[in-house]
Design an enzyme around this catalytic site. Structure first.
Site, mmCIF file in Angstrom:
data_model
loop_
_atom_site.group_PDB
_atom_site.id
_atom_site.type_symbol
_atom_site.label_atom_id
_atom_site.label_comp_id
_atom_site.label_asym_id
_atom_site.label_seq_id
_atom_site.Cartn_x
_atom_site.Cartn_y
_atom_site.Cartn_z
ATOM 1 N N HIS A 81 0.829 -1.210 0.000
ATOM 2 C CA HIS A 81 0.000 0.000 0.000
ATOM 3 C C HIS A 81 0.867 1.265 0.000
ATOM 4 O O HIS A 81 0.727 2.131 -0.870
ATOM 5 C CB HIS A 81 -0.914 -0.039 1.236
ATOM 6 C CG HIS A 81 -1.850 1.117 1.352
ATOM 7 N ND1 HIS A 81 -3.178 1.031 1.020
ATOM 8 C CD2 HIS A 81 -1.661 2.387 1.766
ATOM 9 C CE1 HIS A 81 -3.763 2.210 1.207
ATOM 10 N NE2 HIS A 81 -2.860 3.048 1.674
ATOM 11 N N GLU A 82 1.762 1.336 0.955
ATOM 12 C CA GLU A 82 2.574 2.556 1.077
ATOM 13 C C GLU A 82 3.524 2.737 -0.109
ATOM 14 O O GLU A 82 3.797 3.855 -0.525
ATOM 15 C CB GLU A 82 3.346 2.573 2.398
ATOM 16 C CG GLU A 82 2.459 2.563 3.657
ATOM 17 C CD GLU A 82 1.391 3.649 3.698
ATOM 18 O OE1 GLU A 82 1.572 4.693 3.043
ATOM 19 O OE2 GLU A 82 0.348 3.446 4.354
ATOM 20 N N HIS A 113 1.667 4.518 -2.787
ATOM 21 C CA HIS A 113 1.694 5.980 -2.606
ATOM 22 C C HIS A 113 3.061 6.536 -3.025
ATOM 23 O O HIS A 113 3.149 7.526 -3.739
ATOM 24 C CB HIS A 113 1.501 6.336 -1.131
ATOM 25 C CG HIS A 113 0.091 6.213 -0.654
ATOM 26 N ND1 HIS A 113 -0.956 6.872 -1.241
ATOM 27 C CD2 HIS A 113 -0.449 5.534 0.391
ATOM 28 C CE1 HIS A 113 -2.080 6.600 -0.594
ATOM 29 N NE2 HIS A 113 -1.795 5.786 0.398
ATOM 30 N N HIS A 115 3.640 6.549 -6.719
ATOM 31 C CA HIS A 115 2.771 7.561 -7.329
ATOM 32 C C HIS A 115 3.509 8.913 -7.270
ATOM 33 O O HIS A 115 3.636 9.613 -8.273
ATOM 34 C CB HIS A 115 1.444 7.616 -6.569
ATOM 35 C CG HIS A 115 0.356 8.378 -7.281
ATOM 36 N ND1 HIS A 115 -0.894 8.548 -6.751
ATOM 37 C CD2 HIS A 115 0.334 9.024 -8.469
ATOM 38 C CE1 HIS A 115 -1.641 9.260 -7.591
ATOM 39 N NE2 HIS A 115 -0.923 9.564 -8.635
HETATM 40 ZN ZN LIG Z 1 -3.178 5.167 1.850
#
Ligand SMILES: [Zn+2]
Length: 598
Positions: free
Chosen positions: A391-392, A395, A398
């Site tokens: 998940h991190e 980010h 991105h």
């Molecule tokens: Zn998040």
């Protein structure tokens, strides 16, 4: 945990982030801080002069970007230093000063947007023509700013509105004080028979307790407190909705919802389509409730039975290195460029892996343009930790792809798209793990994890979004918001969403009164749309390969240089249609099928 947490200074350097990539030493930070503070009057000097010439306007915009970036780096560094060890008095001071400068800066440049909006149209157009090459990158910036022109009032009216903004924030303030500071919850008996004070944090853990008596006791105790305050809480929330409606009317919007969505230029139809599509698919949620009832083996399924995991976490230890490997393997479907960047991220001091004394809890991805993304973890060798890493890193990458391609001006991500890359990574990791294991218990655990995400993010947040839509419409039609009517609206929504198989204990009626996000109106629907977009994208990437990957990487590299809805359209997900939500929900159906078969 059977060991004592290490002090920050004793934590292994191999697993710490390289925060020195910002400033080689704290004295470099001090020098940069002092230099920026000294230069702030240069910004003030532009005030009242933006309409003087094209050159002046351009200089101001450039200087603003330059100063804002330096400030961003100062602030982020100091905050992240404090997150390493919150007890460190030196960094407490540094973080406080960083925050102070941030506040000072936003006050200094508060003239900027209103002044640009007030430049006569023809004049601004001629400026942009005169220096067309230099102004080119500001096209989207101007478009976004000038959209607000028709909702900007006369200077005297704006001044008056600015003075009322503190009053407008009062309901949220009052709610926060009541909810975080004054409210006390009763003692309950925990699973070991020990009298324990109920807190909001512990409530979540109690609701996951395999001991049903604990769940029920916690549930009833928590809501009894909100029910005791129902008149106050209704008045507070009602004031908040009235304030939303007041500001929307004052700014000549047709509704509070229109004002909220216009911030990122999201069409109202996106909101309504989400609710409609979820409605059409509510039988799926009802099926999930039935499965839960069967799986838990209870005669009646109550609201307080919704959070207990159906499958306990499979007893596997996943070391950090193994998690890195698995996440990398899972994300191979995103192609070489992504994997290369991921490798850099995983091995170049972006990540602070393990817990130490005083370290901030949870996980996040942060960092600054001009340096590189950073990720804070508290890795503990569980499957959950592995999902957090995926998940991190979503980010972080991105940001990485955005920062590579965009100027600082467009280096951020709007809330509407902010959770897309992170959730997409989780979905791809899930797919990989499901493909890799035949073990029944493991498969069940994974699918349950996924189903719960759907329930909590897509269904629940849409129900919240629907509640907000109803309450705002009522106030707009001049109807009062009493606790009786809000309880009944909330109960009806719960009936509609969860269906016949659940027993709706009367306490649930007052749940609306404890949701902090309701004081930030028309915000939560973005969790549901973002989740749907991510799931739809992950399916596209798996089904279509290269063209879908190229479009996705292009989306990652665009930052907020376009409106969110257009960014996602470019990646192949059109949220003004029902398709992405529908696509996400068909995956939910497939998962239900498999869970039942298992
Ligand atoms: Zn998040």
């Amino acid at each position: 945990m059977n060991h004592v947490l290490p002090e920050r200074k004793d934590a292994s350097p191999a697993y710490k982030w390289h925060i020195e990539d910002y400033y080689a030493s704290d004295s470099n930070w001090e020098e940069t801080f002092a230099a920026l503070q000294k230069k702030l009057p240069e910004m003030t000097a532009f005030s009242g002069h933006l309409a003087d010439s094209a050159g002046t306007l351009l200089d101001c915009l450039k200087k603003n970007s330059e100063f804002a970036l330096t400030l961003d780096q100062l602030y982020t560094y100091a905050s992240m230093r404090l997150h390493e060890d919150s007890a460190n008095a030196f960094y407490q001071g540094m973080a406080a000063r960083g925050e102070m400068l941030l506040i000072q800066y936003s006050a200094t440049v508060s003239f900027l947007s209103p002044e640009i909006i007030s430049i006569p149209e023809e004049k601004l157009a001629s400026f942009r023509k005169e220096l067309s090459k230099e102004f080119k990158i500001y096209d989207h910036y101007f478009h976004s700013l000038l959209r607000q022109k028709e909702h900007t009032l006369s200077p005297a009216e704006e001044q008056l509105l600015a003075k009322t903004s503190e009053l407008g924030g009062a309901p949220q303030n009052i709610f926060t004080m009541l909810n975080d500071a004054d409210i006390r919850f009763p003692m309950i008996t925990d699973a070991d028979g020990v009298e324990t004070e109920l807190t909001k944090g512990r409530y979540v853990t109690f609701l996951e307790s395999p001991d049903r008596r604990v769940r029920e006791e916690a549930f009833k105790a928590l809501y009894s407190v909100y029910l005791d305050q129902k008149n106050t809480l209704a008045a507070t929330y009602s004031a908040s909705v009235k304030s939303d409606v007041f500001f929307a009317k004052a700014r000549k919007y047709d509704s509070a919802m229109e004002m909220a969505l216009s911030d990122d230029n999201i069409p109202l139809s996106v909101y309504d389509t989400l609710i409609e599509t979820v409605h059409e698919n509510l039988p799926l949620l009802h099926r999930y409730v039935d499965i839960r009832k069967k799986e838990l083996g209870v005669e009646e399924l109550h609201i307080y039975d919704l959070y207990v995991p159906l499958v306990s976490e499979a007893d596997v230890k996943i070391s950090y290195d193994e998690a890195k490997n698995t996440v990398t393997k899972a994300l191979h479907v995103l192609g070489e460029d992504y994997i290369k960047a991921l490798g850099t991220g995983l091995n170049s001091g972006w990540i602070d892996v393990y817990e130490n004394k005083g370290k901030r809890g949870g996980a996040y991805s942060w960092g600054s343009y001009g340096v590189h993304p950073y990720v804070l973890l508290n890795h503990n060798d569980t499957i959950n930790s592995m999902f957090t890493l995926a998940h991190e890193m979503g980010h972080a990458l991105h940001s990485h792809f955005t920062w590579e391609k965009q100027p600082y001006l467009y280096s951020g991500h709007k809330i509407f798209v902010a959770e897309v890359a992170s959730t997409c990574n989780e979905a791809l990791l899930m797919e990989h793990l499901l493909n890799a294991t035949e073990d029944k218990k493991m498969r069940k655990y994974l699918i349950n994890y996924f189903l719960e995400q759907f329930r909590g993010t897509l269904f629940r947040q849409t129900m919240f979004a629907e509640f907000e839509k109803i309450t705002h419409a009522m106030v707009e039609q001049g109807e009062p918001l009493t606790w009786e009517c809000m309880n009944s609206i909330y109960l009806d929504l719960n009936k509609k969403y969860y269906g016949e198989s659940i027993v709706l204990d009367e306490e649930i009626e007052i749940e609306w009164a404890r949701i902090p996000h309701f004081y930030n109106a028309f915000y939560v629907y973005q969790y549901a749309t973002g989740y749907s977009a991510a799931i739809a994208l992950s399916r596209k990437i798996l089904d279509e390969g290269k063209p879908a990957i190229d479009a996705y990487l292009d989306f990652l590299s665009k930052g907020d240089s376009e409106y969110s809805i257009d960014l996602l359209k470019g990646a192949g997900v059109d949220l003004s249609s029902a398709e992405p939500v529908q696509k996400a929900l068909s995956l939910f159906r497939e998962l239900l099928d498999e869970f039942e078969a298992l």
